[in-house]
Write a protein that holds these residues in place. Structure first.
Motif, short mmCIF file in Angstrom:
data_model
loop_
_atom_site.label_atom_id
_atom_site.label_comp_id
_atom_site.label_asym_id
_atom_site.label_seq_id
_atom_site.Cartn_x
_atom_site.Cartn_y
_atom_site.Cartn_z
N ARG A 87 0.86 -1.17 0.00
CA ARG A 87 0.00 0.00 0.00
C ARG A 87 0.90 1.23 0.00
NH1 ARG A 87 -1.72 -4.24 2.80
NH2 ARG A 87 -3.94 -4.66 3.16
N PRO A 117 -3.51 0.06 -3.17
CA PRO A 117 -3.29 -1.20 -2.44
C PRO A 117 -3.28 -2.38 -3.43
CG PRO A 117 -5.61 -0.53 -2.30
CD PRO A 117 -4.94 0.37 -3.31
N VAL A 132 -10.01 -2.71 0.37
CA VAL A 132 -9.17 -1.55 0.72
C VAL A 132 -9.49 -0.43 -0.26
CG1 VAL A 132 -6.85 -0.68 1.10
CG2 VAL A 132 -7.36 -3.08 1.57
N GLU A 134 -9.21 2.99 -2.43
CA GLU A 134 -8.11 3.80 -2.94
C GLU A 134 -8.26 5.27 -2.56
OE1 GLU A 134 -6.40 2.17 -6.96
OE2 GLU A 134 -8.59 2.24 -7.12
N ARG A 161 -14.44 -0.28 -3.57
CA ARG A 161 -13.37 -1.26 -3.40
C ARG A 161 -13.89 -2.64 -3.77
NH1 ARG A 161 -16.99 0.41 -0.28
NH2 ARG A 161 -17.32 -0.38 1.80
N TYR A 208 -19.28 -3.61 3.51
CA TYR A 208 -18.46 -4.61 2.85
C TYR A 208 -19.33 -5.63 2.11
CZ TYR A 208 -19.44 -7.73 6.85
OH TYR A 208 -20.05 -8.51 7.81
#
Length: 236
Positions: A87, A117, A132, A134, A161, A208
């Motif tokens: 990262r 990442p 993750v 950006e 993500r 998520y």
């Protein structure tokens, strides 16, 4: 370069031991071959307070993780990635406090992280690390009208993500989202009370998503809508 400002460079190394349920689960039994994560961090930056009401921090960072732990979607066992995960990016932190000694003391702030990442090599070379973002930022203000009382509002944005288990980056990304959170906090001697109103505009979003073991679809887990939390603490 100034009594309240500096330029810095930092190198650090850290480790994360697997948790108990990563070493052993009812699905896979004991995983004695699981290794600890090893991370190297490099950072160079500046913290500037030449104009006293304004504080600014800007840094560039690079983090390499060896043997990062993840859950294998096919076997359901915890494994180590076979390549480094990397990262790198920049971070900005800033806040302005023009009226520190006035009753209308309002301090706006803004924070930003832009990063890349990705997997350094192996089967997923140059693919993005799942979940993750950006890009993310936060902005808002903190007001302190009287001693001990603070009122804050914060706008938070998390960029899109890839879902958990989507290391090949084949599926649609988990969408970005923006929320507004508000908090009132009061401290008197050794007692503190606070109340928070989260997701003020009742946004529908998922924090998520998880790809299925076949890598053909993503299950999205909706976050809470508008919600209220409160608390009270004593420190002595």
């Amino acid at each position: 370069y100034h009594e309240r400002s500096l330029v810095y460079f930092d190198v650090s190394r850290s480790f994360r031991m697997p948790a108990t349920d990563e070493f052993y689960s009812t699905w896979t039994g004991l995983n004695s071959g699981l290794k600890q994560q090893q991370e190297m961090d490099y950072e160079i930056g500046i913290r500037d307070n030449w104009f006293k009401p304004l504080q600014v921090g800007l840094n560039a960072f690079l983090a390499d993780i060896k043997d990062e732990i993840y859950v294998n979607p096919v076997t359901l066992a915890n494994n180590n990635y076979d390549s480094l995960t990397r990262r790198y990016g920049i971070e900005l932190e800033s806040n302005l406090d023009l009226f520190e000694k006035r009753w209308f003391n309002i301090a706006p702030f803004f924070n930003l992280t832009v990063q890349k990442p990705y997997f350094k090599g192996g089967n997923y070379a140059n693919k993005n690390i799942p979940l993750v973002p950006e890009f993310k930022w936060a902005g808002g203000f903190v007001a302190r009208p009287v001693k001990g009382l603070s009122i804050s509002a914060e706008l938070n944005h998390i960029g899109s993500r890839f879902a958990i288990n989507d290391q090949p980056n084949n599926l649609a990304k988990v969408k970005s989202y923006t929320t507004v959170d508000m908090k009132v906090r009061y401290n008197w001697r050794w007692a503190t009370a606070w109340i928070s109103l989260n997701n003020f505009f009742d946004q529908n979003y998922s924090t998520y998503g998880i790809a299925n073991f076949a890598g053909t679809a993503v299950a999205y887990y909706p976050a809470e809508g508008r919600n209220l939390t409160t608390g009270f603490s004593l420190e002595y």
